[in-house]
Design a protein around this motif. Structure first.
Motif, short mmCIF file in Angstrom:
data_model
loop_
_atom_site.label_atom_id
_atom_site.label_comp_id
_atom_site.label_asym_id
_atom_site.label_seq_id
_atom_site.Cartn_x
_atom_site.Cartn_y
_atom_site.Cartn_z
N VAL A 157 0.84 -1.26 0.00
CA VAL A 157 0.14 -0.07 0.00
C VAL A 157 0.86 1.37 0.09
O VAL A 157 2.11 1.31 0.46
CB VAL A 157 -0.95 0.03 1.30
N PRO A 159 0.89 5.38 1.43
CA PRO A 159 0.71 5.99 2.56
C PRO A 159 -0.49 7.03 2.20
O PRO A 159 -0.80 7.49 1.10
CB PRO A 159 1.73 6.77 2.95
N THR A 161 -3.76 6.68 1.40
CA THR A 161 -4.37 6.19 0.15
C THR A 161 -5.55 5.44 0.75
O THR A 161 -5.68 4.68 1.40
CB THR A 161 -3.63 5.63 -0.68
N TYR A 163 -8.47 2.63 0.09
CA TYR A 163 -8.33 1.40 -0.93
C TYR A 163 -9.96 0.77 -0.58
O TYR A 163 -10.49 0.88 0.67
CB TYR A 163 -7.53 0.40 -0.22
N VAL A 186 -6.23 -5.42 9.31
CA VAL A 186 -5.10 -5.00 8.86
C VAL A 186 -3.86 -4.96 9.56
O VAL A 186 -4.05 -4.37 10.69
CB VAL A 186 -5.07 -3.58 7.84
N TRP A 211 -10.89 1.89 3.22
CA TRP A 211 -9.84 1.90 4.27
C TRP A 211 -8.77 2.90 4.08
O TRP A 211 -8.15 2.55 2.78
CB TRP A 211 -9.43 0.26 4.50
N ASN A 212 -8.28 3.52 4.84
CA ASN A 212 -7.33 4.59 4.51
C ASN A 212 -6.09 4.04 5.13
O ASN A 212 -6.24 3.81 6.31
CB ASN A 212 -7.55 6.21 4.92
N SER A 213 -4.96 4.13 4.42
CA SER A 213 -3.60 3.52 4.69
C SER A 213 -3.07 4.29 5.94
O SER A 213 -2.14 3.72 6.71
CB SER A 213 -2.72 3.12 3.85
N LYS A 216 0.87 4.06 7.01
CA LYS A 216 1.21 2.71 6.52
C LYS A 216 1.97 2.84 5.02
O LYS A 216 1.28 3.43 4.16
CB LYS A 216 0.42 1.49 6.50
N VAL A 220 1.29 -4.83 3.70
CA VAL A 220 0.52 -5.00 5.09
C VAL A 220 -0.31 -6.25 5.05
O VAL A 220 -0.29 -6.80 3.64
CB VAL A 220 -0.24 -3.86 5.33
#
Length: 237
Positions: A157, A159, A161, A163, A186, A211-213, A216, A220
């Motif tokens: 992933v 950062p 971002t 998903y 996660v 889901w926002n990373s 990260k 993952v």
């Protein structure tokens, strides 16, 4: 079949609780032997059954269900009870024993007398969530233990971002009514992509979320696990 079939029905269901009447027998005389009935339904079903008329005891020697020329099979379902004074040789399983000389007679008249099948798989029930989508897709068939992941995959992933994570789920049977939640994690932490599944067999449901990373970056580990709602409520207290 006896002359007590007037008002008997053939029914279909996709959850074993709500039934559609597909055919109703009239008062035409039944002379014995095999009687072929053609159904005009276009909807597909996961359950199919014969239900006795208001005055009928079942009164069948044999019954078979077909989709086209394919004989259907699955988990046998039949009402309990035998007409008072009759012996166990009049049990409901006689309808599928391959012997036209054995007969089923229920314990009393009415629609509590039924015989049918929960069909072998969910292929009879269409997926109403649609087949459109993009990205990598996979199918997972899993038995489960509460809290234990049954699927995982490592993904890379970027950062900060967003998903989109989604799945379509159905229970391959109608064996318990325990409410169950599917939860994505996660790196071992539950995220907001989670929802309750249908407790009934072969009822599809789509579960989706974003889901926002955050901070990260790189690999993952994405996990998927079941949780009973009873346990989930206990964790939230």
């Amino acid at each position: 079949m006896s002359g007590q079939t007037n008002g008997a029905t053939i029914q279909g269901s996709n959850n074993g609780g709500v039934w559609d009447v597909l055919y109703t027998f009239g008062n035409a005389p039944i002379t014995g032997g095999w009687q072929d009935v053609t159904l005009s339904n276009t909807k597909k079903y996961s359950f199919v059954r014969f239900v006795a008329s208001p005055s009928g005891y079942g009164d069948l020697a044999e019954i078979e269900f077909y989709s086209g020329t394919t004989k259907l099979s699955g988990r046998f379902m039949g009402s309990p009870g035998i007409w008072a004074g009759m012996t166990s040789t009049y049990q409901v399983s006689n309808t599928v024993d391959g012997n036209v000389n054995t007969v089923w007679s229920g314990s009393g008249p009415g629609s509590e007398n039924y015989v049918g099948y929960e069909l072998d798989n969910c292929g009879a029930a269409p997926d109403p969530t649609g087949n459109t989508g993009f990205g990598k897709q996979l199918a997972v068939v899993a038995s489960w233990s509460p809290g234990q992941p049954f699927w995982s995959q490592t993904i890379n992933v970027d950062p900060y971002t967003d998903y989109t994570i989604s799945l379509k789920t159905a229970q391959l049977g109608n064996y318990d009514n325990v409410p169950v939640r599917l939860i994505f994690e996660v790196d071992g932490v539950a995220i907001n992509v989670q929802d309750q599944t249908s407790p009934f067999g072969c009822i599809w449901k789509k579960i989706s979320g974003i889901w926002n990373s955050g901070q990260k970056f790189g690999p993952v580990k994405l996990l998927l696990r079941f949780e009973t709602l009873i346990l989930q409520e206990r964790y939230l207290r």
